[in-house]
Motif scaffolding. Sequence first.
Motif, PDB file in Angstrom:
ATOM      1  N   LEU A  25      10.609   4.833  -7.519  1.00 53.17           N
ATOM      2  CA  LEU A  25       9.459   5.162  -6.449  1.00 53.17           C
ATOM      3  C   LEU A  25       8.773   4.058  -6.241  1.00 53.17           C
ATOM      4  O   LEU A  25       8.339   3.789  -4.825  1.00 53.17           O
ATOM      5  CB  LEU A  25       8.388   6.111  -6.971  1.00 53.17           C
ATOM      6  N   THR A  26       8.579   3.290  -7.136  1.00 50.91           N
ATOM      7  CA  THR A  26       7.926   1.774  -6.766  1.00 50.91           C
ATOM      8  C   THR A  26       8.490   0.766  -5.759  1.00 50.91           C
ATOM      9  O   THR A  26       8.015   0.445  -4.824  1.00 50.91           O
ATOM     10  CB  THR A  26       7.405   1.050  -8.158  1.00 50.91           C
ATOM     11  N   SER A  27      10.003   0.838  -5.934  1.00 52.05           N
ATOM     12  CA  SER A  27      10.958   0.202  -4.944  1.00 52.05           C
ATOM     13  C   SER A  27      10.737   0.871  -3.679  1.00 52.05           C
ATOM     14  O   SER A  27      11.198  -0.021  -2.460  1.00 52.05           O
ATOM     15  CB  SER A  27      12.371   0.531  -5.556  1.00 52.05           C
ATOM     16  N   LEU A  28      10.408   2.012  -3.355  1.00 52.72           N
ATOM     17  CA  LEU A  28       9.982   2.515  -2.028  1.00 52.72           C
ATOM     18  C   LEU A  28       8.836   2.258  -1.413  1.00 52.72           C
ATOM     19  O   LEU A  28       8.418   2.963  -0.185  1.00 52.72           O
ATOM     20  CB  LEU A  28      10.383   4.200  -2.114  1.00 52.72           C
ATOM     21  N   HIS A  29       7.890   1.579  -2.157  1.00 49.32           N
ATOM     22  CA  HIS A  29       6.646   1.238  -1.575  1.00 49.32           C
ATOM     23  C   HIS A  29       6.565  -0.245  -0.972  1.00 49.32           C
ATOM     24  O   HIS A  29       7.140  -0.843  -1.314  1.00 49.32           O
ATOM     25  CB  HIS A  29       5.472   1.471  -2.710  1.00 49.32           C
ATOM     26  N   SER A  30       5.417  -0.499  -0.380  1.00 50.24           N
ATOM     27  CA  SER A  30       5.217  -1.751   0.179  1.00 50.24           C
ATOM     28  C   SER A  30       4.658  -2.532  -0.831  1.00 50.24           C
ATOM     29  O   SER A  30       4.133  -1.947  -2.043  1.00 50.24           O
ATOM     30  CB  SER A  30       4.254  -1.687   1.441  1.00 50.24           C
ATOM     31  N   GLU A  31       4.584  -3.891  -0.943  1.00 47.38           N
ATOM     32  CA  GLU A  31       3.968  -4.771  -1.904  1.00 47.38           C
ATOM     33  C   GLU A  31       2.446  -4.520  -2.249  1.00 47.38           C
ATOM     34  O   GLU A  31       2.169  -4.527  -3.408  1.00 47.38           O
ATOM     35  CB  GLU A  31       4.389  -6.062  -1.719  1.00 47.38           C
ATOM     36  N   SER A  32       1.984  -4.191  -1.059  1.00 51.29           N
ATOM     37  CA  SER A  32       0.248  -3.942  -1.220  1.00 51.29           C
ATOM     38  C   SER A  32       0.228  -2.783  -1.910  1.00 51.29           C
ATOM     39  O   SER A  32      -0.684  -2.509  -2.825  1.00 51.29           O
ATOM     40  CB  SER A  32      -0.242  -4.060   0.119  1.00 51.29           C
ATOM     41  N   ASP A  33       0.902  -1.745  -1.779  1.00 50.68           N
ATOM     42  CA  ASP A  33       0.837  -0.401  -2.381  1.00 50.68           C
ATOM     43  C   ASP A  33       1.332  -0.432  -3.763  1.00 50.68           C
ATOM     44  O   ASP A  33       0.684   0.209  -4.859  1.00 50.68           O
ATOM     45  CB  ASP A  33       1.315   0.864  -1.550  1.00 50.68           C
ATOM     46  N   ALA A  34       2.388  -1.059  -3.899  1.00 55.71           N
ATOM     47  CA  ALA A  34       2.982  -1.346  -5.548  1.00 55.71           C
ATOM     48  C   ALA A  34       1.945  -1.939  -6.373  1.00 55.71           C
ATOM     49  O   ALA A  34       2.019  -1.813  -7.475  1.00 55.71           O
ATOM     50  CB  ALA A  34       4.378  -2.007  -5.411  1.00 55.71           C
ATOM     51  N   ALA A  35       1.280  -3.101  -5.799  1.00 57.94           N
ATOM     52  CA  ALA A  35       0.412  -3.748  -6.457  1.00 57.94           C
ATOM     53  C   ALA A  35      -0.892  -3.263  -6.680  1.00 57.94           C
ATOM     54  O   ALA A  35      -1.914  -3.776  -7.505  1.00 57.94           O
ATOM     55  CB  ALA A  35       0.226  -5.027  -5.895  1.00 57.94           C
ATOM     56  N   THR A  36      -1.194  -1.883  -6.224  1.00 57.64           N
ATOM     57  CA  THR A  36      -2.525  -1.366  -6.722  1.00 57.64           C
ATOM     58  C   THR A  36      -2.695  -0.893  -8.087  1.00 57.64           C
ATOM     59  O   THR A  36      -1.869  -0.599  -8.669  1.00 57.64           O
ATOM     60  CB  THR A  36      -2.719  -0.173  -5.552  1.00 57.64           C
ATOM     61  N   ALA A  43       1.695   6.821  -1.637  1.00 57.93           N
ATOM     62  CA  ALA A  43       1.724   5.817  -0.565  1.00 57.93           C
ATOM     63  C   ALA A  43       2.796   5.942   0.234  1.00 57.93           C
ATOM     64  O   ALA A  43       3.630   6.701  -0.196  1.00 57.93           O
ATOM     65  CB  ALA A  43       1.932   4.362  -1.286  1.00 57.93           C
ATOM     66  N   PRO A  44       2.765   5.556   1.507  1.00 59.88           N
ATOM     67  CA  PRO A  44       3.738   5.786   2.365  1.00 59.88           C
ATOM     68  C   PRO A  44       5.004   5.093   1.857  1.00 59.88           C
ATOM     69  O   PRO A  44       4.993   3.796   0.875  1.00 59.88           O
ATOM     70  CB  PRO A  44       3.337   4.861   3.744  1.00 59.88           C
ATOM     71  N   LEU A  45       6.320   5.735   2.031  1.00 57.95           N
ATOM     72  CA  LEU A  45       7.442   5.252   1.834  1.00 57.95           C
ATOM     73  C   LEU A  45       8.174   4.159   2.582  1.00 57.95           C
ATOM     74  O   LEU A  45       8.170   4.499   3.842  1.00 57.95           O
ATOM     75  CB  LEU A  45       8.759   6.223   1.393  1.00 57.95           C
ATOM     76  N   THR A  46       8.909   3.197   2.192  1.00 60.81           N
ATOM     77  CA  THR A  46       9.481   2.214   3.148  1.00 60.81           C
ATOM     78  C   THR A  46      10.736   1.444   2.431  1.00 60.81           C
ATOM     79  O   THR A  46      10.817   1.702   1.052  1.00 60.81           O
ATOM     80  CB  THR A  46       8.561   1.074   3.249  1.00 60.81           C
ATOM     81  N   LEU A  47      11.593   1.136   2.960  1.00 56.82           N
ATOM     82  CA  LEU A  47      12.773   0.590   2.518  1.00 56.82           C
ATOM     83  C   LEU A  47      12.706  -1.144   2.661  1.00 56.82           C
ATOM     84  O   LEU A  47      13.804  -1.855   2.454  1.00 56.82           O
ATOM     85  CB  LEU A  47      14.118   0.888   3.155  1.00 56.82           C
ATOM     86  N   LEU A 229       4.454 -11.766  -9.185  1.00 56.54           N
ATOM     87  CA  LEU A 229       5.402 -10.830  -9.273  1.00 56.54           C
ATOM     88  C   LEU A 229       5.634 -10.068  -7.950  1.00 56.54           C
ATOM     89  O   LEU A 229       4.694  -9.295  -7.742  1.00 56.54           O
ATOM     90  CB  LEU A 229       5.330 -10.220 -10.637  1.00 56.54           C
ATOM     91  N   PHE A 230       6.486  -9.920  -7.337  1.00 52.37           N
ATOM     92  CA  PHE A 230       6.757  -9.003  -6.186  1.00 52.37           C
ATOM     93  C   PHE A 230       7.155  -7.883  -6.832  1.00 52.37           C
ATOM     94  O   PHE A 230       8.547  -7.683  -6.683  1.00 52.37           O
ATOM     95  CB  PHE A 230       7.334  -9.657  -5.203  1.00 52.37           C
ATOM     96  N   LEU A 231       6.327  -6.899  -6.962  1.00 54.33           N
ATOM     97  CA  LEU A 231       6.874  -5.703  -7.888  1.00 54.33           C
ATOM     98  C   LEU A 231       7.712  -4.837  -6.891  1.00 54.33           C
ATOM     99  O   LEU A 231       8.753  -4.273  -7.589  1.00 54.33           O
ATOM    100  CB  LEU A 231       5.714  -4.808  -8.417  1.00 54.33           C
ATOM    101  N   ALA A 232       7.432  -4.524  -5.814  1.00 53.30           N
ATOM    102  CA  ALA A 232       8.391  -3.738  -5.162  1.00 53.30           C
ATOM    103  C   ALA A 232       9.807  -4.305  -4.994  1.00 53.30           C
ATOM    104  O   ALA A 232      10.724  -3.582  -5.055  1.00 53.30           O
ATOM    105  CB  ALA A 232       7.681  -3.351  -3.784  1.00 53.30           C
ATOM    106  N   LYS A 233       9.887  -5.642  -4.546  1.00 56.89           N
ATOM    107  CA  LYS A 233      11.210  -6.428  -4.307  1.00 56.89           C
ATOM    108  C   LYS A 233      11.776  -6.172  -5.885  1.00 56.89           C
ATOM    109  O   LYS A 233      13.193  -5.989  -5.674  1.00 56.89           O
ATOM    110  CB  LYS A 233      11.014  -7.595  -3.898  1.00 56.89           C
TER     111      LYS A 233
END
Length: 266
Positions: A25-36, A43-47, A229-233
Amino acid sequence: MSRIWGVLAWFAGIVFFAPVAWMFLTSLHSESDAATNPPSIAAPLTLDGYSEFFDGGAWPPLLNSFSASIGSTIIVLLLAIPAAYALSIKPVEKWTDVLFFFLSTKMMPVVAALLPIYLIAQFAGMLDNISFLTLLYCSMNLPIAVWLMRSFLSEVPREILEAASIDGAGLITILRRVVAPIAMPGIAATALICFIFSWNELLFARVLTGVVAGTAPVYLTGFVTSQGLFLAKVCAAAVVVSLPVLIAGFAAQDKLVQGLSLGAVK
């Protein structure tokens, strides 16, 4: 009572699966949403994480991992099956000592062999070479493969082998047309275990490879940088790196269960 055990089993399964689901699920979030903190589930999903992972040069490490893992697994099977045949169906003298020697090679800490292997690779000019890494994985997986295949081949009926020998079949023919089909579940289980061990190996790949022969786990550690750490990536990369093992395990699950249960019931 059985219902209670069923509930406990489901609870344990959810506990073990929850981190994997959270990573996906975290991989489908933006970096800003994953870092909250706490992370936003809605949060909106993205690839974007996956596109950045593949656009950042992920294909060469993935291909290196496939090459080293598949190549070493094939070589290990070609060597382990005849060795296991000699130790089970046609036992050599003091075969228990041979098996113990194989097992003893797995008792030495990997770190203890790191420097000698590095010096050997440096002397041979094989640093940052995927062929050397493949041979190294072969040496690491061959002992456990011989142990597994020996237990699997010991279940092959001797009468079938004797009948094939009487009909004039040679050793290679017996291994290819008689032993291999009967022991296919065990071969599949051994191949899957060797593939997983090779695919997940990090220490030797980290030390012995660089730009050319870096593997997927080594590439994955590169996302932990001094900038943060870029969590989403990282989660997207972890999902992609985990997929080959999951797909192989799912595709061979029936053979894996059969192979690992050979000899369990007499």
